[in-house]
Write an enzyme that holds these catalytic residues in place. Structure first.
Site, PDB file in Angstrom:
ATOM      1  N   ASP A  66       0.819  -1.214   0.000  1.00  0.00           N
ATOM      2  CA  ASP A  66       0.000   0.000   0.000  1.00  0.00           C
ATOM      3  C   ASP A  66       0.854   1.267   0.000  1.00  0.00           C
ATOM      4  O   ASP A  66       0.412   2.324   0.413  1.00  0.00           O
ATOM      5  CB  ASP A  66      -0.993   0.002   1.162  1.00  0.00           C
ATOM      6  CG  ASP A  66      -0.332  -0.062   2.532  1.00  0.00           C
ATOM      7  OD1 ASP A  66       0.905  -0.218   2.604  1.00  0.00           O
ATOM      8  OD2 ASP A  66      -1.061   0.050   3.518  1.00  0.00           O
ATOM      9  N   GLU A 152       7.370  -0.958  14.902  1.00  0.00           N
ATOM     10  CA  GLU A 152       8.581  -0.288  14.417  1.00  0.00           C
ATOM     11  C   GLU A 152       9.506   0.074  15.579  1.00  0.00           C
ATOM     12  O   GLU A 152      10.705  -0.198  15.534  1.00  0.00           O
ATOM     13  CB  GLU A 152       8.223   0.982  13.631  1.00  0.00           C
ATOM     14  CG  GLU A 152       7.397   0.744  12.397  1.00  0.00           C
ATOM     15  CD  GLU A 152       5.890   0.759  12.631  1.00  0.00           C
ATOM     16  OE1 GLU A 152       5.140   0.845  11.643  1.00  0.00           O
ATOM     17  OE2 GLU A 152       5.448   0.692  13.796  1.00  0.00           O
TER      18      GLU A 152
END
Length: 196
Positions: A66, A152
């Site tokens: 995406d 992350e």
């Protein structure tokens, strides 16, 4: 698969299923479940089983379907010694989320629409890691136990501190990757003569 075959790049195509307990239901918001944990860990496992520390060169970058990428981003990655970071466009409600760089050229914080006080407030598309670091830290992987939105931060914490991040993309002033999102298209019909 066709795109990879036509690219003339050397690649290994891996597949990993998301476990049922982490699959989004039709009406679930995207943030409700962890995404990509099995797939990213399968990639890390393959690298560690097939490449050799201090022999193979490269960086590890977790691309998503995406996002939209400029080829300039990959030129930037060639400069990475440990962990490189850069802005990501169209994410977090901003035109770009980005590391903030101080006068010494170090990352001092983050312009982020969601929890900018996270240890590494970046999108998955906003960093790449030197392959040798990945190969030397065998325990570094993604987990369903990580807090939502902290994949992350927790992953990067295996490798560096904020002070060790390497600002790329003209000191984090240029955007070379955009979170454009892939959505199921509404097809009203087919035109003859096109192969999909």
């Amino acid at each position: 698969m066709n795109l990879l075959n036509e690219s003339h790049l050397i690649y290994t195509h891996l597949a990993a299923k998301t476990p049922p307990f982490e699959k989004l239901k039709d009406k679930d918001p995207r943030w409700k479940k962890h995404r990509g944990v099995e797939q990213r860990n399968a990639g890390l496992k393959w690298l560690r089983e097939n490449l050799i520390l201090n022999k193979n060169k490269g960086v590890v970058y977790f691309m998503d379907d995406d996002n939209t990428y400029s080829v300039k981003l990959f030129d930037e990655m060639r400069k990475i010694k440990k962990v490189g970071v850069w802005p990501v466009g169209l994410v977090g409600g901003f035109n770009a989320e980005a590391p903030e760089i101080d006068t010494t050229g170090k990352v001092s914080g983050y312009k982020s629409g969601w929890k900018p006080d996270r240890p590494f407030a970046t999108d998955m598309a906003g960093f790449a890691i030197n392959l040798d670091l990945i190969l030397s830290k065998q325990d570094a992987q993604f987990s369903y136990k990580m807090a939502k939105g902290f994949q992350e931060s927790e992953f990067l914490g295996y490798f560096v501190t904020k002070d060790e991040l390497e600002p790329m993309a003209d000191n984090c002033t240029k955007v070379y990757v955009w979170h454009t999102r892939t959505e199921t298209p509404v097809i009203k019909g087919e035109l003859p003569g096109f192969e999909v």
